[in-house]
Motif scaffolding. Structure first.
Motif, PDB file in Angstrom:
ATOM      1  N   GLY A 210       0.715  -1.283  -0.182  1.00  0.00           N
ATOM      2  CA  GLY A 210       0.033   0.340  -0.241  1.00  0.00           C
ATOM      3  C   GLY A 210       1.150   0.801   0.021  1.00  0.00           C
ATOM      4  O   GLY A 210       1.342   1.268   0.170  1.00  0.00           O
ATOM      5  N   SER A 211       0.122   2.456  -0.184  1.00  0.00           N
ATOM      6  CA  SER A 211       0.498   3.804   0.029  1.00  0.00           C
ATOM      7  C   SER A 211       0.713   4.483   1.013  1.00  0.00           C
ATOM      8  O   SER A 211      -0.571   4.591   1.753  1.00  0.00           O
ATOM      9  CB  SER A 211       0.611   4.501  -1.673  1.00  0.00           C
ATOM     10  N   PHE A 212       1.018   5.165   1.149  1.00  0.00           N
ATOM     11  CA  PHE A 212       0.870   7.024   2.705  1.00  0.00           C
ATOM     12  C   PHE A 212       1.016   7.693   1.853  1.00  0.00           C
ATOM     13  O   PHE A 212       2.643   8.165   1.429  1.00  0.00           O
ATOM     14  CB  PHE A 212       1.380   5.848   3.369  1.00  0.00           C
ATOM     15  N   TYR A 213       0.913   8.770   2.929  1.00  0.00           N
ATOM     16  CA  TYR A 213       1.766  10.224   2.654  1.00  0.00           C
ATOM     17  C   TYR A 213       2.700  10.525   3.640  1.00  0.00           C
ATOM     18  O   TYR A 213       3.978  11.334   3.281  1.00  0.00           O
ATOM     19  CB  TYR A 213       1.151  11.395   2.570  1.00  0.00           C
ATOM     20  N   HIS A 214       2.697   9.889   4.811  1.00  0.00           N
ATOM     21  CA  HIS A 214       3.601   9.623   5.807  1.00  0.00           C
ATOM     22  C   HIS A 214       3.884   8.834   6.787  1.00  0.00           C
ATOM     23  O   HIS A 214       3.378   7.382   6.619  1.00  0.00           O
ATOM     24  CB  HIS A 214       3.534  11.186   7.104  1.00  0.00           C
ATOM     25  N   LEU A 215       5.306   8.601   6.831  1.00  0.00           N
ATOM     26  CA  LEU A 215       6.082   6.883   7.511  1.00  0.00           C
ATOM     27  C   LEU A 215       5.089   6.875   8.977  1.00  0.00           C
ATOM     28  O   LEU A 215       4.299   6.050   9.620  1.00  0.00           O
ATOM     29  CB  LEU A 215       7.183   6.919   8.470  1.00  0.00           C
ATOM     30  N   ALA A 216       4.069   8.219   9.752  1.00  0.00           N
ATOM     31  CA  ALA A 216       3.448   7.791  10.770  1.00  0.00           C
ATOM     32  C   ALA A 216       1.996   7.126  10.748  1.00  0.00           C
ATOM     33  O   ALA A 216       1.633   6.082  10.896  1.00  0.00           O
ATOM     34  CB  ALA A 216       3.033   8.837  11.659  1.00  0.00           C
ATOM     35  N   PHE A 217       1.498   7.438   9.494  1.00  0.00           N
ATOM     36  CA  PHE A 217       0.755   6.878   9.365  1.00  0.00           C
ATOM     37  C   PHE A 217       0.649   5.443   8.668  1.00  0.00           C
ATOM     38  O   PHE A 217      -0.022   4.366   8.897  1.00  0.00           O
ATOM     39  CB  PHE A 217      -0.176   7.576   7.540  1.00  0.00           C
ATOM     40  N   ALA A 218       1.833   5.046   7.707  1.00  0.00           N
ATOM     41  CA  ALA A 218       2.145   3.645   6.943  1.00  0.00           C
ATOM     42  C   ALA A 218       2.029   2.743   8.619  1.00  0.00           C
ATOM     43  O   ALA A 218       1.680   1.875   8.013  1.00  0.00           O
ATOM     44  CB  ALA A 218       3.344   3.987   6.782  1.00  0.00           C
ATOM     45  N   LYS A 219       2.823   3.155   9.250  1.00  0.00           N
ATOM     46  CA  LYS A 219       2.623   2.346  10.511  1.00  0.00           C
ATOM     47  C   LYS A 219       1.442   2.259  10.858  1.00  0.00           C
ATOM     48  O   LYS A 219       1.245   0.896  11.813  1.00  0.00           O
ATOM     49  CB  LYS A 219       4.036   2.936  12.076  1.00  0.00           C
ATOM     50  N   ARG A 220       0.278   3.051  10.999  1.00  0.00           N
ATOM     51  CA  ARG A 220      -0.783   3.064  11.302  1.00  0.00           C
ATOM     52  C   ARG A 220      -1.528   1.802  11.162  1.00  0.00           C
ATOM     53  O   ARG A 220      -2.138   1.372  10.950  1.00  0.00           O
ATOM     54  CB  ARG A 220      -1.460   4.330  11.406  1.00  0.00           C
ATOM     55  N   MET A 221      -1.336   2.018   9.146  1.00  0.00           N
ATOM     56  CA  MET A 221      -1.911   0.859   8.078  1.00  0.00           C
ATOM     57  C   MET A 221      -1.920  -0.434   8.925  1.00  0.00           C
ATOM     58  O   MET A 221      -1.837  -1.509   8.830  1.00  0.00           O
ATOM     59  CB  MET A 221      -1.361   1.108   6.976  1.00  0.00           C
ATOM     60  N   ILE A 222      -0.320  -0.751   9.112  1.00  0.00           N
ATOM     61  CA  ILE A 222       0.524  -1.571   9.697  1.00  0.00           C
ATOM     62  C   ILE A 222      -0.223  -1.809  10.539  1.00  0.00           C
ATOM     63  O   ILE A 222      -1.133  -3.490  10.262  1.00  0.00           O
ATOM     64  CB  ILE A 222       2.000  -2.017   9.849  1.00  0.00           C
ATOM     65  N   ARG A 223      -0.257  -1.345  11.765  1.00  0.00           N
ATOM     66  CA  ARG A 223      -0.857  -1.765  13.202  1.00  0.00           C
ATOM     67  C   ARG A 223      -2.274  -2.120  12.912  1.00  0.00           C
ATOM     68  O   ARG A 223      -3.549  -3.388  13.663  1.00  0.00           O
ATOM     69  CB  ARG A 223      -1.047  -0.438  14.070  1.00  0.00           C
TER      70      ARG A 223
END
Length: 367
Positions: A210-223
């Motif tokens: 998947g894609s994201f706009y910033h790293l904190a959001f990427a980690k939120r998606m994994i969680r």
């Protein structure tokens, strides 16, 4: 219209606004799983007043949803709206934002076809002009290529098994969310539905890219995936895609990988690293990938790249060929079919050179 026989919990959206999420982005509380599930069941049923629904969406945008809230929303969506059709192959599920791109080429069809030719099955999914941007997405590139874009979920699964690349169409596999179109469009801004629809996973894949706009959001998606009860994703990579889509941006792209064996991974086994495109021979800038007509030009680029042909789109540095090879390599790496992006790029170039990628695209058109 609400279902007459539905028995909801104790949390209508107006009460959630008053007692939980609606007091402002600094003072609002988070919902627990029960409250979030109740909220999204009501939303799918069309039960809330339109004003209350808009306020609820906006309050959640200000507050920012937790992984537990998002997982509850996704679970309800998959239980009550998504028709899952799993192919025999275990593909990489590519979850690009459904509201599309407006300036740069969509490379995911070409990258997916090349990855499929190298032995990595790929699934993509999108809607049709989804709010708020309502720009070009996977469907529109495939339309330009003459590929069937309104398959049933079962036909989508068959496409994956027969071709190696499959497209799932949101109105066919996720009608409940599709029915929210007018309400979402009236909002004028993205809501949490834009996030959760990309996690629908209609092929029930074990790997998500998947894609994201910033790293904190990427980690939120994994969680969020970790907290889901309706699906089991065993591996996920999120990267900082171009225009928020699932195309690697030129220059430096941040990637969050889970699980990871790297000793520098955090306590949740999430590791983040950078892809510096120049280190992979992809020496270009974002402007090199800009096009005039995203759908039509992306389709033309796809056909040229997979056939190994040169067209007016290419200059001496073969910008699109290089970008597609790197994006295909990331799909192979996500599924752990190659140990590194370098090896993935070698395989990508090989299947273009020997005609295998062109054969996959031809099979996709003939399906």
């Amino acid at each position: 219209m609400a279902r007459a026989t539905r028995e909801y919990g104790d949390w209508p959206l107006k009460r959630l606004m008053t007692e939980v999420v609606g007091s402002g982005h600094k003072s609002a509380d988070d919902m627990n799983r029960e409250q979030a599930r109740d909220a999204f069941q009501r939303i799918l049923d069309g039960e809330p007043d339109h004003t209350t629904l808009g306020a609820f969406w906006l309050a959640n945008r200000w507050k920012r949803n937790t992984p537990e809230e998002l997982a509850a929303f996704v679970d309800v969506m998959r239980e009550e709206s998504v028709e899952v059709a799993a192919p025999e192959a275990d593909p990489v599920d590519c979850g690009a934002n459904y509201d599309g791109k407006g300036r740069s080429a969509i490379l995911g069809v070409a990258a997916g076809v090349v990855a499929a030719a190298a032995g990595t099955p790929v699934v993509v999914h999108s809607g049709d002009r989804v709010p708020t941007q309502k720009q070009d997405a996977y469907k529109h590139v495939l339309d330009e290529l003459g590929v069937m874009t309104d398959p049933s979920p079962r036909e989508s699964a068959e496409m994956v098994d027969e071709v190696g690349f499959g497209f799932y169409y949101q109105p066919a596999f996720n009608p409940g969310v599709t029915d929210l179109f007018e309400r979402r469009d009236a909002m004028g801004v993205r809501t949490f539905v834009n996030t959760m629809e990309t996690l629908a996973n209609p092929a029930d894949a074990a790997v998500h890219l998947g894609s994201f706009y910033h790293l904190a959001f990427a980690k939120r998606m994994i969680r969020t995936f970790q907290a889901c009860e309706s699906q089991t994703v065993e591996r996920a990579l999120f990267f900082q895609g171009m225009e928020g889509y699932d195309d690697i941006r030129p220059g430096s792209t941040v990637v969050a990988e889970w699980p990871s064996e790297d000793p520098e991974a955090d306590d949740e086994n999430i590791f983040d690293f950078e892809i510096r495109t120049s280190e992979y021979g992809v020496d270009l800038e974002s402007a090199d990938l800009e096009v005039d007509d995203v759908a039509a030009d992306s389709a033309e680029i796809t056909e040229a790249v997979v056939a190994g042909e040169t067209t007016d789109w290419f200059d001496d540095d073969d910008a699109f060929e290089d970008a597609v090879a790197l994006n295909a390599a990331l799909r192979m790496y996500a599924r752990e079919d190659v140990p590194s992006l370098d090896e993935g790029m070698e395989q990508a170039r090989a299947v273009v050179a020997d005609g295998s990628a062109a054969d996959v695209l031809a099979d996709l058109k003939d399906f």
